[in-house]
Design a protein around this motif. Structure first.
Motif, PDB file in Angstrom:
ATOM      1  N   LYS A  90       0.834  -1.202   0.000  1.00  7.05           N
ATOM      2  CA  LYS A  90       0.000   0.000   0.000  1.00  7.05           C
ATOM      3  C   LYS A  90       0.871   1.255   0.000  1.00  7.05           C
ATOM      4  O   LYS A  90       0.627   2.206  -0.733  1.00  7.05           O
ATOM      5  CB  LYS A  90      -0.909   0.016   1.243  1.00  7.05           C
ATOM      6  CG  LYS A  90      -1.895  -1.141   1.282  1.00  7.05           C
ATOM      7  CD  LYS A  90      -2.832  -0.972   2.467  1.00  7.05           C
ATOM      8  CE  LYS A  90      -3.532  -2.279   2.798  1.00  7.05           C
ATOM      9  NZ  LYS A  90      -4.328  -2.178   4.039  1.00  7.05           N
ATOM     10  N   ILE A  91       1.887   1.216   0.862  1.00  8.80           N
ATOM     11  CA  ILE A  91       2.780   2.370   0.930  1.00  8.80           C
ATOM     12  C   ILE A  91       3.427   2.626  -0.424  1.00  8.80           C
ATOM     13  O   ILE A  91       3.481   3.761  -0.898  1.00  8.80           O
ATOM     14  CB  ILE A  91       3.853   2.155   2.019  1.00  8.80           C
ATOM     15  CG1 ILE A  91       3.171   2.129   3.395  1.00  8.80           C
ATOM     16  CG2 ILE A  91       4.912   3.238   1.962  1.00  8.80           C
ATOM     17  CD1 ILE A  91       4.113   1.832   4.530  1.00  8.80           C
ATOM     18  N   LEU A  94       0.910   4.218  -2.829  1.00 10.79           N
ATOM     19  CA  LEU A  94       0.631   5.623  -2.544  1.00 10.79           C
ATOM     20  C   LEU A  94       1.820   6.498  -2.896  1.00 10.79           C
ATOM     21  O   LEU A  94       1.674   7.590  -3.441  1.00 10.79           O
ATOM     22  CB  LEU A  94       0.260   5.790  -1.070  1.00 10.79           C
ATOM     23  CG  LEU A  94      -1.074   5.155  -0.668  1.00 10.79           C
ATOM     24  CD1 LEU A  94      -1.245   5.148   0.841  1.00 10.79           C
ATOM     25  CD2 LEU A  94      -2.235   5.888  -1.321  1.00 10.79           C
ATOM     26  N   GLY A  97       2.198   7.712  -6.320  1.00 11.92           N
ATOM     27  CA  GLY A  97       1.378   8.817  -6.788  1.00 11.92           C
ATOM     28  C   GLY A  97      -0.111   8.532  -6.781  1.00 11.92           C
ATOM     29  O   GLY A  97      -0.903   9.346  -7.250  1.00 11.92           O
ATOM     30  N   ALA A  98      -0.497   7.372  -6.266  1.00 13.03           N
ATOM     31  CA  ALA A  98      -1.930   7.088  -6.184  1.00 13.03           C
ATOM     32  C   ALA A  98      -2.569   7.990  -5.125  1.00 13.03           C
ATOM     33  O   ALA A  98      -1.918   8.360  -4.156  1.00 13.03           O
ATOM     34  CB  ALA A  98      -2.162   5.628  -5.839  1.00 13.03           C
ATOM     35  N   ASP A  99      -3.826   8.306  -5.346  1.00 16.15           N
ATOM     36  CA  ASP A  99      -4.536   9.094  -4.348  1.00 16.15           C
ATOM     37  C   ASP A  99      -5.163   8.198  -3.300  1.00 16.15           C
ATOM     38  O   ASP A  99      -5.459   8.631  -2.195  1.00 16.15           O
ATOM     39  CB  ASP A  99      -5.626   9.929  -5.024  1.00 16.15           C
ATOM     40  CG  ASP A  99      -5.027  10.998  -5.916  1.00 16.15           C
ATOM     41  OD1 ASP A  99      -4.741  12.082  -5.405  1.00 16.15           O
ATOM     42  OD2 ASP A  99      -4.801  10.725  -7.112  1.00 16.15           O
TER      43      ASP A  99
END
Lengths: 227, 227
Positions: A90-91, A94, A97-99
């Motif tokens: 997950k880190i 994110l 560049g994922a929101d």
DNA sequence: GAGATATTCATGAAATCTTCATATTCCACA
DNA sequence: TGTGGAATATGAAGATTTCATGAATATCTC
């Protein structure tokens, strides 16, 4: 005009499930099953948000994400979808560049809620910005004051949009001039901006009782305020 | 110029854990253990992001969330923290206006990643320098003293900004003049700076009890001090 | 070409800046 | 401890800058 969402997912079942939910929520949905199609759809439809599965054939989701983020594509929001549920995954997502990042399996209703949360923040260009009865719909080119349509000229509209996109921020005249003439092809004086501001004010602060929306910040520029 | 984050959490362990991680990531962290403190801190520190636990004594997290949203609509981002992990809980939280929703237990490193994802969108607008209740927000062109807005002129604002950007450093009058006239187009006397300093002091040291912020360093210039 | 829109210009009023004259403080040195 | 000179503080006046505005001119669009 509904915000457009691009769903990139190779699993047909998931793709359709997500599409149905998003359409029911009022979005315009485009789908792509692989990276190539995704790039093509992105170019053509200019979505404001992308639901991006990370496990794709050929071009990986990560690679696509970087591509979306590269150049001037920062405006688009990205929600990643992945079976990888480890914290580090997950880190990484994110950081890339994922929101937002959602793990499979997921509840489509929750996905819709996430979409709305992200668009509330970033999708202004796609939808509507409203402050105290004054609302602007950039794609429609429409401005309303308490439900009543306001006829604005092109420059007034662009100014107001930039103001409402940056509430409570001081915008210098140079900045505003650049908004009106991004190609730097015209030399206009600061006074020109003043004149447009004056006309804009007359339209959005039509009654004496109406609140002052555009403050002049002496020596610095103008500021659109609310509250 | 770190973004300020308000952590609202009644469990002291979690509060401190989160604070440590966020500070390590370079944020200015304010904490509150209950709703009343949270409201007060919000007013005074104007954080750009709030980490909001939903289970709070007296005022609930949900109620706080609505309050934050009504107070400054879109300006502040909110990440909810809750032990409730049901899909419907998350949906409710997001619908209420949260930008993101994380379930306990959570990995603080992941929280930081979420914070960064959210701030990537909005963080640029909330740059701020704060010393002892005095804070300046360059983009907003705004200065606050314990939450109260101070109207400064352009020169006063620029001076203060330069001071707060260089705390505890002696700035010569020449240096300050250069800050006000970077183009060297004006010949002004040192006394002019004195006059601006005087006016600035009156505004930021309004009460006799308030601390002296700008010290005179005889023969050298002025120095903005704190702590 | 006509109407709409954009830009410039000229003006006065208001906010702000700068300087000046005077008072006060500070420091060195007796 | 007192004193003089230099540096700084202060209040007020005049100078300057900045902005709002209305009208004139230019440009665009159909």
């Amino acid at each position: 005009m509904k915000p457009t969402i691009l769903v990139v997912e190779d699993d047909r079942m998931i793709r359709e499930l997500v599409s149905i939910y998003l359409e029911k929520a009022g979005y315009e949905v485009i789908v792509a099953a692989n990276g190539e199609d995704a790039k093509e759809s992105f170019r053509v439809f200019q979505p404001c948000l992308i639901i991006l599965d990370l496990m794709l054939p050929k071009i990986s989701g990560e690679e696509l994400c970087s591509w979306f983020r590269s150049e001037k594509r920062n405006e688009v929001s990205i929600i990643m979808l992945s079976a990888k549920a480890k914290t580090q995954d997950k880190i990484d997502g994110l950081k890339m560049g994922a929101d937002d990042y959602m793990t499979k399996p997921f509840d489509p209703a929750e996905l819709v809620a996430h979409v709305e949360a992200v668009l509330r923040r970033t999708g202004q260009f796609c939808q509507k910005i409203t402050y105290g009865g004054l609302s602007i719909q950039p794609r429609k080119g429409e401005v309303q004051l308490f439900g009543k349509k306001l006829p604005l000229t092109k420059n007034e509209f662009n100014l107001l949009f930039h103001f409402m996109d940056n509430p409570n921020i001081v915008l210098s005249r140079d900045d505003l001039i650049y908004q009106l003439y991004p190609y730097n092809d015209k030399m206009v004086l600061d006074r020109t901006i003043d004149a447009h501001i004056k006309n804009l004010r007359e339209k959005i602060e039509d009654e004496p009782s109406s609140p002052k929306r555009i403050l002049t910040v002496r020596g610095m520029g103008y500021k659109f305020v609310h509250d």
